[in-house]
Structures are given as C-alpha cells and as structure tokens.
Design a protein around this motif. Structure first.
Motif, PDB file in Angstrom:
ATOM      1  N   ILE A   7       0.856  -1.194   0.000  1.00  0.00           N
ATOM      2  CA  ILE A   7       0.000   0.000   0.000  1.00  0.00           C
ATOM      3  C   ILE A   7       0.891   1.244   0.000  1.00  0.00           C
ATOM      4  CG2 ILE A   7      -1.807   1.240   1.231  1.00  0.00           C
ATOM      5  CD1 ILE A   7      -2.705  -1.386   2.415  1.00  0.00           C
ATOM      6  N   PRO A   8       0.619   2.228  -0.878  1.00  0.00           N
ATOM      7  CA  PRO A   8       1.442   3.448  -0.906  1.00  0.00           C
ATOM      8  C   PRO A   8       1.377   4.200   0.419  1.00  0.00           C
ATOM      9  CG  PRO A   8       0.064   3.283  -2.873  1.00  0.00           C
ATOM     10  CD  PRO A   8      -0.397   2.216  -1.921  1.00  0.00           C
ATOM     11  N   LEU A   9       2.439   4.952   0.686  1.00  0.00           N
ATOM     12  CA  LEU A   9       2.501   5.727   1.925  1.00  0.00           C
ATOM     13  C   LEU A   9       1.394   6.761   1.980  1.00  0.00           C
ATOM     14  CD1 LEU A   9       4.231   6.132   4.482  1.00  0.00           C
ATOM     15  CD2 LEU A   9       5.527   7.857   3.229  1.00  0.00           C
ATOM     16  N   SER A  10       1.007   7.328   0.812  1.00  0.00           N
ATOM     17  CA  SER A  10      -0.051   8.333   0.778  1.00  0.00           C
ATOM     18  C   SER A  10      -1.409   7.743   1.137  1.00  0.00           C
ATOM     19  CB  SER A  10      -0.118   8.975  -0.617  1.00  0.00           C
ATOM     20  OG  SER A  10      -0.320   7.986  -1.610  1.00  0.00           O
ATOM     21  N   ILE A  11      -1.548   6.407   1.134  1.00  0.00           N
ATOM     22  CA  ILE A  11      -2.785   5.753   1.561  1.00  0.00           C
ATOM     23  C   ILE A  11      -2.670   5.289   3.008  1.00  0.00           C
ATOM     24  CG2 ILE A  11      -4.372   3.861   1.096  1.00  0.00           C
ATOM     25  CD1 ILE A  11      -4.432   5.963  -1.031  1.00  0.00           C
ATOM     26  N   LYS A  12      -1.491   4.748   3.364  1.00  0.00           N
ATOM     27  CA  LYS A  12      -1.325   4.218   4.720  1.00  0.00           C
ATOM     28  C   LYS A  12      -1.437   5.303   5.780  1.00  0.00           C
ATOM     29  CE  LYS A  12       2.507   1.905   3.780  1.00  0.00           C
ATOM     30  NZ  LYS A  12       3.669   1.001   3.925  1.00  0.00           N
ATOM     31  N   THR A 200       6.898  12.400  -6.209  1.00  0.00           N
ATOM     32  CA  THR A 200       7.660  12.834  -7.391  1.00  0.00           C
ATOM     33  C   THR A 200       9.060  12.248  -7.373  1.00  0.00           C
ATOM     34  OG1 THR A 200       6.401  14.904  -7.433  1.00  0.00           O
ATOM     35  CG2 THR A 200       8.472  14.847  -8.654  1.00  0.00           C
ATOM     36  N   LEU A 201       9.690  12.239  -6.194  1.00  0.00           N
ATOM     37  CA  LEU A 201      11.032  11.667  -6.073  1.00  0.00           C
ATOM     38  C   LEU A 201      11.026  10.186  -6.406  1.00  0.00           C
ATOM     39  CD1 LEU A 201      13.992  11.842  -5.209  1.00  0.00           C
ATOM     40  CD2 LEU A 201      13.258  11.498  -2.851  1.00  0.00           C
ATOM     41  N   ALA A 202      10.023   9.443  -5.896  1.00  0.00           N
ATOM     42  CA  ALA A 202       9.943   8.013  -6.195  1.00  0.00           C
ATOM     43  C   ALA A 202       9.742   7.779  -7.688  1.00  0.00           C
ATOM     44  CB  ALA A 202       8.804   7.384  -5.394  1.00  0.00           C
ATOM     45  N   ARG A 203       8.889   8.613  -8.314  1.00  0.00           N
ATOM     46  CA  ARG A 203       8.660   8.459  -9.752  1.00  0.00           C
ATOM     47  C   ARG A 203       9.922   8.769 -10.543  1.00  0.00           C
ATOM     48  NH1 ARG A 203       4.884  11.695 -10.036  1.00  0.00           N
ATOM     49  NH2 ARG A 203       5.955  13.498 -10.875  1.00  0.00           N
ATOM     50  N   GLN A 204      10.634   9.804 -10.145  1.00  0.00           N
ATOM     51  CA  GLN A 204      11.866  10.156 -10.850  1.00  0.00           C
ATOM     52  C   GLN A 204      12.913   9.047 -10.724  1.00  0.00           C
ATOM     53  OE1 GLN A 204      10.555  12.721 -12.705  1.00  0.00           O
ATOM     54  NE2 GLN A 204      12.500  13.744 -12.501  1.00  0.00           N
ATOM     55  N   PRO A 214      16.375  15.379 -12.832  1.00  0.00           N
ATOM     56  CA  PRO A 214      16.143  16.150 -11.597  1.00  0.00           C
ATOM     57  C   PRO A 214      14.675  16.484 -11.415  1.00  0.00           C
ATOM     58  CG  PRO A 214      17.085  17.556 -13.306  1.00  0.00           C
ATOM     59  CD  PRO A 214      17.109  16.158 -13.847  1.00  0.00           C
ATOM     60  N   ILE A 215      14.306  16.749 -10.159  1.00  0.00           N
ATOM     61  CA  ILE A 215      12.946  17.170  -9.843  1.00  0.00           C
ATOM     62  C   ILE A 215      12.796  18.638 -10.220  1.00  0.00           C
ATOM     63  CG2 ILE A 215      11.277  17.462  -7.972  1.00  0.00           C
ATOM     64  CD1 ILE A 215      12.659  15.214  -6.504  1.00  0.00           C
ATOM     65  N   LEU A 230      15.593  16.805   1.049  1.00  0.00           N
ATOM     66  CA  LEU A 230      15.698  15.526   0.344  1.00  0.00           C
ATOM     67  C   LEU A 230      15.630  15.733  -1.170  1.00  0.00           C
ATOM     68  CD1 LEU A 230      15.763  12.415   0.427  1.00  0.00           C
ATOM     69  CD2 LEU A 230      13.266  12.454   0.574  1.00  0.00           C
ATOM     70  N   ALA A 231      14.690  16.559  -1.631  1.00  0.00           N
ATOM     71  CA  ALA A 231      14.568  16.805  -3.073  1.00  0.00           C
ATOM     72  C   ALA A 231      15.803  17.504  -3.618  1.00  0.00           C
ATOM     73  CB  ALA A 231      13.314  17.646  -3.345  1.00  0.00           C
ATOM     74  N   ARG A 232      16.324  18.486  -2.881  1.00  0.00           N
ATOM     75  CA  ARG A 232      17.524  19.193  -3.365  1.00  0.00           C
ATOM     76  C   ARG A 232      18.738  18.266  -3.349  1.00  0.00           C
ATOM     77  NH1 ARG A 232      14.995  23.756  -0.788  1.00  0.00           N
ATOM     78  NH2 ARG A 232      15.933  23.239   1.218  1.00  0.00           N
ATOM     79  N   THR A 233      18.817  17.409  -2.342  1.00  0.00           N
ATOM     80  CA  THR A 233      19.927  16.444  -2.316  1.00  0.00           C
ATOM     81  C   THR A 233      19.851  15.494  -3.501  1.00  0.00           C
ATOM     82  OG1 THR A 233      19.995  16.561   0.110  1.00  0.00           O
ATOM     83  CG2 THR A 233      21.052  14.668  -0.928  1.00  0.00           C
ATOM     84  N   TYR A 234      18.621  15.048  -3.823  1.00  0.00           N
ATOM     85  CA  TYR A 234      18.464  14.162  -4.984  1.00  0.00           C
ATOM     86  C   TYR A 234      18.892  14.867  -6.269  1.00  0.00           C
ATOM     87  CZ  TYR A 234      16.168  11.634  -8.753  1.00  0.00           C
ATOM     88  OH  TYR A 234      15.911  10.990  -9.936  1.00  0.00           O
ATOM     89  N   ASN A 235      18.492  16.129  -6.418  1.00  0.00           N
ATOM     90  CA  ASN A 235      18.903  16.872  -7.618  1.00  0.00           C
ATOM     91  C   ASN A 235      20.419  17.008  -7.683  1.00  0.00           C
ATOM     92  OD1 ASN A 235      16.301  17.144  -8.465  1.00  0.00           O
ATOM     93  ND2 ASN A 235      16.079  19.287  -7.906  1.00  0.00           N
ATOM     94  N   SER A 236      21.062  17.213  -6.531  1.00  0.00           N
ATOM     95  CA  SER A 236      22.529  17.284  -6.517  1.00  0.00           C
ATOM     96  C   SER A 236      23.137  15.949  -6.936  1.00  0.00           C
ATOM     97  CB  SER A 236      23.012  17.678  -5.115  1.00  0.00           C
ATOM     98  OG  SER A 236      22.500  18.939  -4.739  1.00  0.00           O
ATOM     99  N   MET A 237      22.552  14.849  -6.453  1.00  0.00           N
ATOM    100  CA  MET A 237      23.053  13.528  -6.841  1.00  0.00           C
ATOM    101  C   MET A 237      22.878  13.294  -8.341  1.00  0.00           C
ATOM    102  SD  MET A 237      21.601  11.259  -3.665  1.00  0.00           S
ATOM    103  CE  MET A 237      22.037   9.741  -4.492  1.00  0.00           C
ATOM    104  N   VAL A 238      21.714  13.717  -8.886  1.00  0.00           N
ATOM    105  CA  VAL A 238      21.499  13.567 -10.332  1.00  0.00           C
ATOM    106  C   VAL A 238      22.553  14.348 -11.108  1.00  0.00           C
ATOM    107  CG1 VAL A 238      19.908  14.107 -12.215  1.00  0.00           C
ATOM    108  CG2 VAL A 238      19.040  13.099 -10.121  1.00  0.00           C
ATOM    109  N   GLY A 239      22.830  15.580 -10.651  1.00  0.00           N
ATOM    110  CA  GLY A 239      23.863  16.363 -11.315  1.00  0.00           C
ATOM    111  C   GLY A 239      25.227  15.706 -11.226  1.00  0.00           C
ATOM    112  N   ALA A 240      25.529  15.139 -10.047  1.00  0.00           N
ATOM    113  CA  ALA A 240      26.830  14.472  -9.886  1.00  0.00           C
ATOM    114  C   ALA A 240      26.926  13.233 -10.774  1.00  0.00           C
ATOM    115  CB  ALA A 240      27.027  14.084  -8.421  1.00  0.00           C
TER     116      ALA A 240
END
Length: 476
Positions: A7-12, A200-204, A214-215, A230-240
């Motif tokens: 079950i997705p977190l948005s439902i649980k 959005t992060l999970a979908r990306q 990146p998001i 978390l989103a900005r860190t993910y974007n930094s990782m994508v750039g790296a």
C-alpha cells in the motif's frame, strides 16, 4: 503486517490517521455515555429519595398504628397525584416485612412477604439505570422520628432515561462517523499534498530508464524542511551522476585517441621502412632503365611494398571508420588486428602467439567494430605490460554459445587502477591502462563479461561475448 507493504505511503498515513480518530472517537463516546449515565443515576436516586422521604413522613404514624386503610388511601392519593410520573408500583410493609398495603393489591396482596416483590430491588444508594430493564426496583427502610418502622418497596419507570441514552449513543455514532469521514478526507488530501514531493522523487527514481532526471524546481516545497532538503539532495546527486557519466565519456574518448596515437606511431614506422626501399627501387629503375632484368626486379619490389602499404592502410581504415550499418565479425578482422599490432610487436621484439578458430568466428553473430576495439586495446596494453622481449598472445574460440577472446602477456600483474578500469563501474582513480574502461563499456554493451587471472607470471584477460548478439540485444 506484510499485507500493508504494497500500500502506498499516501494511503497508509490517512488510514492510520482515520484509525486513530476512530479510537479517539470511541474513547470520547464512552466518556460521554459514562457521564450521561452518572447524571441519570443521580437524577433517579434524587427522585427516589424524595419519593421515599415523602412517604415516610406521611405513612410513619399510620404504619405504627397498623392502619391499613389509611396507608392504602395515602398510597392511592400519592399515586393519583403522581400520575404520569415514574412510580409504577409502591408497597409498604411493617417491621416484620408483612405487606400492609400496595398501589396494586392484586399483584401485591396484603399480609404477603415484601421480599417476594423486592427480589431484584436495591438500596437507594445503589439505584442505577443499567439499561437492562425499563423498570428499576428500590427497597428502602420506612423511618419515622429516627426509628425504622417498616419498609417501602417501589418500582420506577426509567424508559425515558433509556431512550435518552440510546438517542445520545445514536447521535454520537452519527457525529463520529461524519467527523471521521470529513477529517479522513481532509487528512488524505493534506497528506497527499505534503507527500507530493516524495511521490515525485519516487517516480523520478523508478522511471529513469537508465538516465535519472532532476525534480523540477516548481515541485520542490519552499523552505528548509526535510522533504525540501531531500529533493535538493536528490537533484545534486542527479547532477553528480550526469557529471560523472560525462567525465567518463570524455575519458573513454581520450583513452581511445591515446590508443590510436600509439598505434599511429607504430604504423608510421611500419610505413616508413618500406618507403625507403620503394624510393631506392625507383632510383634503380631510373639508373638502369636499359637493363630489363633490373627493372623487373625493382618493379616486383615496388609491387610488394605497395601491396603491404595498401593492407596496412585498409586495416587502419577498417579499425577506425564508423560504418552506417553494423557489420558482423569475420576471420579477416583478426587478420587486420594482427597486421595493426605487428609494428608494436616488432618494435618491442615480442613473441606473438596467435590462435584464431576461423569456424568459431564465422559462426558468430557479433558486430565487428566493438570486437576489433576490444581486441586491439587489450593487445596494446599487453604489449606495454610485457615489455622488451616479452610474450603476448591472443586466442579466439567459441564455447557453449559464447565467443571467448583471451589476451595474455608475461608482464607483471595489473595495478589496481587498471583493474578498476577494466572490472568495475566506480569512479576512475589516477593511472591505469589505455582504453581499459572503453573495453569494459564495449563488452557490457554486447552483454559480455570480463575475467582477469594472474598466475605463474602470466596475466590472462578473457572477454566472453554472446554469439547471438541480435537476440541478446532484443532481450535487453
């Protein structure tokens, strides 16, 4: 709880919030009903106390005189005056527990034992509306001037109190259901909105198709909360990751050009030597034009030298040109590789061991370009590792639906930076062989595997490639 995992977190989270609200509503309803029961018990006890005390004042002298008719008349008048009130039945007994009179003589005859009426009766302080029956029974002493002169048994109608309690319970259930439904809906929408960056992060991360994206900045919440970081860190990782991929691509291109430079240097020596002989042949023809046998020998020399230069040039072009269509591997490709590596072998006075199974190569459906790049890069590194007067070798054979290319050399073991380039996909450390990361990328794109062994003073690198490349590519 494993069934909750899909079950997705948005439902649980809304379900958890709804469950907590149901629990809180249940506890609150119990408290309300308990408070209502306490109020009702206090009301019925107060009414019963007033009823008993009033009868005690009126009936005390009559009971002492055993004036049955006056007792009955007083009870009848009390029942008439109290019509529509709670009193259903009242009986009065003397000190011995014998009934003197009752509002319903047929049900409670005179001189009967009042204990028969008071079987389920309780004392005044224990009187309670328990919800089991619409009538409650009370047994209280009849006290006159501080003396107990008899007993009073009475039955009180509490059906209106029970109805009030049921109505309150119904209202609580309906109110809680409406509140929980509204709050659950609002909570679901609010949590979905708050978890939108996580979704959005999970979908990306799951829909990258090999290339993370990146998001968008519009989807990142404002402020410095955990989700924003978390989103900005993910974007930094994508750039790296993108920067790392670009750096490795440029490094692979640079290593390819370095390998071509080394090969070109060797080929220059290979071409330069025949050119000297060809120029001498032309001078001989000019000097001895009147001697046919000398001219014929010089022409033969020119023909052999030019053919050799043609073969070298053709092999070089085949090695480096990008064909618009994929050409499958043939035994001639290995002859070209041997011709290209020969200048380096001659320069270092190496012993070349060459074993190519033509039937195995012919039966393979593998693109020629990547295989030529793999073999040539490994042979160039093997020549450099073997050093002066060493030994290098190449074996090409088929085994179990796999084309195996094995390159050997008698040089020292490969250093760790070179092994990292050849066997791992991690960041590149300084140093390492020329074109080894390119070899790994080409082998991986063909669905192959690389194995490295160093034992008994010999290094063996085996590249295993599927012989049915088209089928493998379709599966990938």
């Amino acid at each position: 709880m494993k069934w909750l995992a899909p079950i997705p977190l948005s439902i649980k989270l809304p379900l958890l919030a709804a469950a907590m609200m149901v629990l809180v509503g249940t506890v609150a309803s119990q408290q309300v009903l308990r408070s209502l029961a306490q109020v009702q018990d206090a009301r019925i006890q107060e009414l019963a106390r007033m009823h008993v005390e009033g009868l005690s004042v009126a009936l005390g002298p009559l009971v002492l005189r055993h004036d049955i008719w006056e007792v009955y008349d007083t009870l009848d008048r009390a029942a008439q005056a109290g019509e529509g009130r709670r009193m259903v039945l009242t009986a009065v007994a003397d000190e011995r527990g014998r009934v003197l009179a009752a509002t319903d003589p047929r049900r409670v005859p005179m001189d009967s034992d009042i204990a028969a009426l008071a079987g389920d009766a309780v004392a005044l302080d224990n009187l309670s509306v328990d919800g089991a029956s619409p009538v409650v029974s009370l047994l209280a002493p009849l006290t006159y001037q501080g003396r107990t002169v008899g007993q009073i048994a009475t039955e009180l109608d509490v059906s209106d109190l029970l109805s009030e309690r049921r109505q309150a319970l119904l209202f609580l259930i309906m109110g809680n259901a409406i509140a929980i439904g509204l709050l659950s809906t609002v909570g679901f929408l609010a949590i979905r909105w708050m978890l939108k960056p996580v979704t959005t992060l999970a979908r990306q991360m799951t829909e990258t198709q090999g290339e993370p994206h990146p998001i968008p900045a519009s989807d990142i919440p404002q402020g410095d909360g955990e989700i924003s970081r978390l989103a900005r860190t993910y974007n930094s990782m994508v750039g790296a990751v993108a920067a790392k991929a670009e750096a490795e691509r440029r490094l692979a291109e640079r290593e390819r050009f370095v390998a071509l430079g080394r090969l070109s240097s060797s080929l220059a020596h290979e071409i330069n030597n025949p050119l000297g002989g060809l120029l001498n042949a032309t001078d001989t023809i000019r000097s001895f034009a009147d001697r046919p046998e000398v001219v014929r020998q010089s022409a033969d020399l020119l023909d052999r030298g030019l053919r050799h230069l043609r073969d070298v040039t053709r092999a070089t072009l085949d090695q480096n040109r990008m064909d618009p269509e994929t050409r499958m591997l043939t035994p001639d490709d290995f002859e070209d590789i041997k011709l290209l590596i020969q200048p380096e072998v001659s320069r270092l006075a190496l012993d070349l061991e060459w074993s190519v199974d033509p039937s195995a190569v012919t039966g393979c459906c593998v693109p020629a370009g990547p295989v030529r790049q793999i073999a040539l890069n490994l042979l160039l590194n093997a020549c450099a590792a073997a050093g002066q007067s060493g030994r290098v070798g190449l074996i090409a054979c088929a085994k179990g639906g796999t084309l195996i290319l094995q390159v050997t050399n008698t040089g020292p073991a490969m250093p760790k930076p070179a092994l990292d380039r050849l066997l791992d996909d991690g960041p590149l450390s300084p140093g390492g062989g020329v074109g080894l990361r390119l070899v790994r990328d080409l082998a991986r794109n063909l669905g192959g595997a690389i194995n490295h062994v160093h034992e008994n003073g010999e290094t063996r690198i085996a590249v295993s490639l599927p012989t049915s490349w088209e089928a493998h590519d379709a599966e990938g």
